[in-house]
Design a protein around this motif. Structure first.
Motif, PDB file in Angstrom:
ATOM      1  N   LEU A 183      65.996-114.859  21.262  1.00 41.45           N
ATOM      2  CA  LEU A 183      66.918-115.745  21.970  1.00 41.45           C
ATOM      3  C   LEU A 183      68.231-115.046  22.302  1.00 41.45           C
ATOM      4  O   LEU A 183      68.747-115.180  23.409  1.00 41.45           O
ATOM      5  N   ALA A 184      68.753-114.278  21.339  1.00 42.58           N
ATOM      6  CA  ALA A 184      70.010-113.577  21.574  1.00 42.58           C
ATOM      7  C   ALA A 184      69.836-112.560  22.701  1.00 42.58           C
ATOM      8  O   ALA A 184      70.705-112.427  23.571  1.00 42.58           O
TER       9      ALA A 184
ATOM     10  N   SER B  39      72.361-112.352  14.747  1.00 43.28           N
ATOM     11  CA  SER B  39      71.804-112.919  15.981  1.00 43.28           C
ATOM     12  C   SER B  39      71.727-114.448  15.910  1.00 43.28           C
ATOM     13  O   SER B  39      71.908-115.125  16.921  1.00 43.28           O
ATOM     14  N   SER B  40      71.473-114.982  14.726  1.00 39.40           N
ATOM     15  CA  SER B  40      71.413-116.449  14.590  1.00 39.40           C
ATOM     16  C   SER B  40      72.767-117.076  14.887  1.00 39.40           C
ATOM     17  O   SER B  40      72.858-118.085  15.590  1.00 39.40           O
ATOM     18  N   LYS B  41      73.811-116.469  14.320  1.00 33.89           N
ATOM     19  CA  LYS B  41      75.153-117.022  14.545  1.00 33.89           C
ATOM     20  C   LYS B  41      75.526-116.952  16.026  1.00 33.89           C
ATOM     21  O   LYS B  41      76.170-117.854  16.550  1.00 33.89           O
TER      22      LYS B  41
ATOM     23  N   ILE C 292      66.103-123.719  12.292  1.00 31.06           N
ATOM     24  CA  ILE C 292      66.600-123.223  13.584  1.00 31.06           C
ATOM     25  C   ILE C 292      65.546-123.391  14.686  1.00 31.06           C
ATOM     26  O   ILE C 292      65.879-123.645  15.845  1.00 31.06           O
TER      27      ILE C 292
ATOM     28  N   VAL D  34      66.512-125.322  18.127  1.00 29.52           N
ATOM     29  CA  VAL D  34      66.384-124.712  19.451  1.00 29.52           C
ATOM     30  C   VAL D  34      65.395-125.491  20.319  1.00 29.52           C
ATOM     31  O   VAL D  34      65.640-125.764  21.489  1.00 29.52           O
TER      32      VAL D  34
ATOM     33  N   VAL E 147      73.409-117.108  18.572  1.00 30.52           N
ATOM     34  CA  VAL E 147      72.634-118.142  19.284  1.00 30.52           C
ATOM     35  C   VAL E 147      73.195-119.542  19.013  1.00 30.52           C
ATOM     36  O   VAL E 147      73.361-120.351  19.935  1.00 30.52           O
ATOM     37  N   ILE E 148      73.513-119.816  17.757  1.00 27.14           N
ATOM     38  CA  ILE E 148      74.053-121.126  17.379  1.00 27.14           C
ATOM     39  C   ILE E 148      75.371-121.376  18.121  1.00 27.14           C
ATOM     40  O   ILE E 148      75.615-122.457  18.656  1.00 27.14           O
TER      41      ILE E 148
ATOM     42  N   LEU F  85      67.682-121.175   8.187  1.00 22.27           N
ATOM     43  CA  LEU F  85      67.158-120.096   9.019  1.00 22.27           C
ATOM     44  C   LEU F  85      65.827-119.579   8.482  1.00 22.27           C
ATOM     45  O   LEU F  85      65.283-118.613   8.999  1.00 22.27           O
TER      46      LEU F  85
ATOM     47  N   SER G 197      65.744-115.751  16.469  1.00 22.13           N
ATOM     48  CA  SER G 197      67.098-115.623  17.031  1.00 22.13           C
ATOM     49  C   SER G 197      67.297-114.288  17.742  1.00 22.13           C
ATOM     50  O   SER G 197      68.176-114.168  18.591  1.00 22.13           O
ATOM     51  N   GLU G 198      66.489-113.281  17.375  1.00 16.47           N
ATOM     52  CA  GLU G 198      66.628-111.986  18.046  1.00 16.47           C
ATOM     53  C   GLU G 198      66.177-112.098  19.503  1.00 16.47           C
ATOM     54  O   GLU G 198      66.845-111.609  20.414  1.00 16.47           O
TER      55      GLU G 198
END
Lengths: 159, 276
Positions: free
Chosen positions: B254-255, B23-25, B123, B127, B27-28, B79, B251-252
């Motif tokens: 946000l994704a 999920s981080s990747k 992160i 953000v 969002v990034i 992260l 990130s979860e």
């Protein structure tokens, strides 16, 4: 200036011992310490023992600190008890008082460069999510082994 | 930002929580940030156990990775709160020339040099710095059913005075990010408390008592999940909690808000199932 008994010969490079002797025993640190509240470590007492020259680096209670640094935040005199706890742990670890879980972590780090092992579940989830397999490159492993051999981690007594 | 970033995933996320990496990747990427994996990445010498048994090992190990990023003209994006503190604090102590020289004596043997001309970000910071307008513009899915209790976690805000991005009292960055993504914030952090994860491998009872104090408050706030930017706090909440309050990593959420498919977010891997 008072000379401390602990770490006098092989002082870790980031600490100025005098700072730990400034404590007025006001208890702000222990009042905010989440471990002390549940019967764990009392940071004020650790600082008092150190200032009195009777701190014991092999005391198992030192490992009950979570390094949350709440104590440092509340201290009016910038004593930073967690840093003292860290310093005492280093002394203890060289003489064999490092808890088993951190010993295992240290061994894994020195062997692979990582602190957590890649398991079957790691592979399964990574594959399911389309993430590349984890591969630690040989050069990194060599670099970490060299760094450990030149620094304190190489001197921690491991079972 | 310089020529882009290197993503430093740390240890816990890629090995135990790959869904947070996924999920981080996502969002990034959606934010348009150039952040490929840091080459030669090792453990940051986490600041709870490993660093406290060998501080010079920590300094040299972090300096090695900073030197790699510096050589390639890139910043470091982390992260994890632990990794973030490790990097930021190392940069802080290495401002002293004597220490930097000692570290460089070792780095010289592996063909690297640390100069201190590099930037490290978390992160959460990345953000938040995007700002409300730009973040809202990326949101495509309604997540208003997510009612969060923000849990910033210690190591992006303590100890103060070493250059960490968040403030030690009443942090608001995480709540801002949640609000901008469209979630509802049901709890306000004043004095951010420790989740107890740092002693989970030493004294499980003590760790659980510390955890219960924190989660009890979140449960009482009416939130239907905890939101955190720290994978260690995430693990402690998801694996050891009695209250059964689900937890989301930053990130979860946000994704989800950016419309990521379920297999990119990976909520199915959580021990405590989300109920929204």
């Amino acid at each position: 200036m008072r000379k401390s008994r602990i770490g006098a010969d092989d002082k870790p490079m980031r600490f100025e011992d005098e700072r730990f002797l400034m404590c007025h025993q006001c208890s702000q640190c222990s009042g905010v310490c989440p471990s002390e509240r549940q019967g764990g470590i009392n940071p004020r007492e650790i600082v008092m023992r150190y200032a009195a020259g009777i701190a014991d680096p092999s005391d198992g209670v030192l490992w009950l600190c979570t390094m949350c640094h709440s104590c440092a935040e509340r201290c009016q005199l910038d004593v930073r008890p967690a840093e003292l706890i860290s310093m005492l742990r280093q002394e203890g670890a060289e003489k064999g008082s490092c808890p088993r879980s951190f010993q295992e972590e240290a061994k894994l780090f020195m062997r692979t460069g990582l602190s957590f092992p890649s398991t079957g579940l790691t592979k399964k989830i990574r594959k399911e999510m389309g993430l590349p397999e984890l591969v630690q490159d040989a050069r990194t492993v060599e670099d970490i082994a060299l760094i450990a051999s030149k620094t304190r981690l190489g001197r921690v007594r491991l079972e | 930002m310089s020529d882009g970033s290197y993503l430093f995933r740390g240890c816990l996320i890629p090995t135990r929580l790959p869904y947070l990496e996924s999920s981080s990747k996502y969002v990034i990427d959606r934010m348009g940030i150039d952040a490929k994996d840091l080459p030669g990445a090792s453990c940051c010498v986490e600041p709870i156990g490993l660093k406290t048994i060998a501080e010079d090992t920590w300094m040299v190990t972090v300096a090695r990775m900073l030197a790699i990023a510096e050589r390639d003209g890139r910043d470091v994006l982390t992260l994890c709160n632990g990794c973030y503190l490790s990097f930021v604090e190392a940069m802080h102590v290495l401002r002293t020339k004597e220490r930097a020289d000692k570290v460089n004596e070792v780095l010289d043997q592996i063909g690297l040099e640390y100069k201190g001309d590099v930037k490290v970000r978390h992160i959460l910071d990345l953000v938040h710095s995007l700002g409300e307008e730009r973040l809202r513009a990326l949101v495509s899915t309604d997540v208003s059913m997510v009612h969060v209790a923000p849990h910033t976690g210690c190591h992006v805000l303590r100890p103060s005075g070493i250059g960490l991005v968040e403030i030690p009292y009443a942090p608001r960055m995480l709540a801002d990010v949640a609000t901008w993504s469209g979630a509802r914030v049901d709890h306000s952090e004043e004095w951010p408390e420790c989740c107890g994860g740092g002693v989970s491998s030493i004294d499980e009872t003590l760790s659980s008592k510390m955890l219960e104090r924190v989660t009890g408050r979140y449960k009482g706030s009416g939130a239907n999940c905890i939101l955190t930017p720290c994978p260690f706090c995430f693990s402690q909440f998801d694996l050891r909690q009695k209250e059964g309050l689900p937890v989301l990593y930053i990130s979860e959420l946000l994704a989800m808000a950016m419309g990521a498919p379920a297999n990119v977010v990976g909520l199915k891997y959580h021990r405590i199932r989300t109920n929204f």
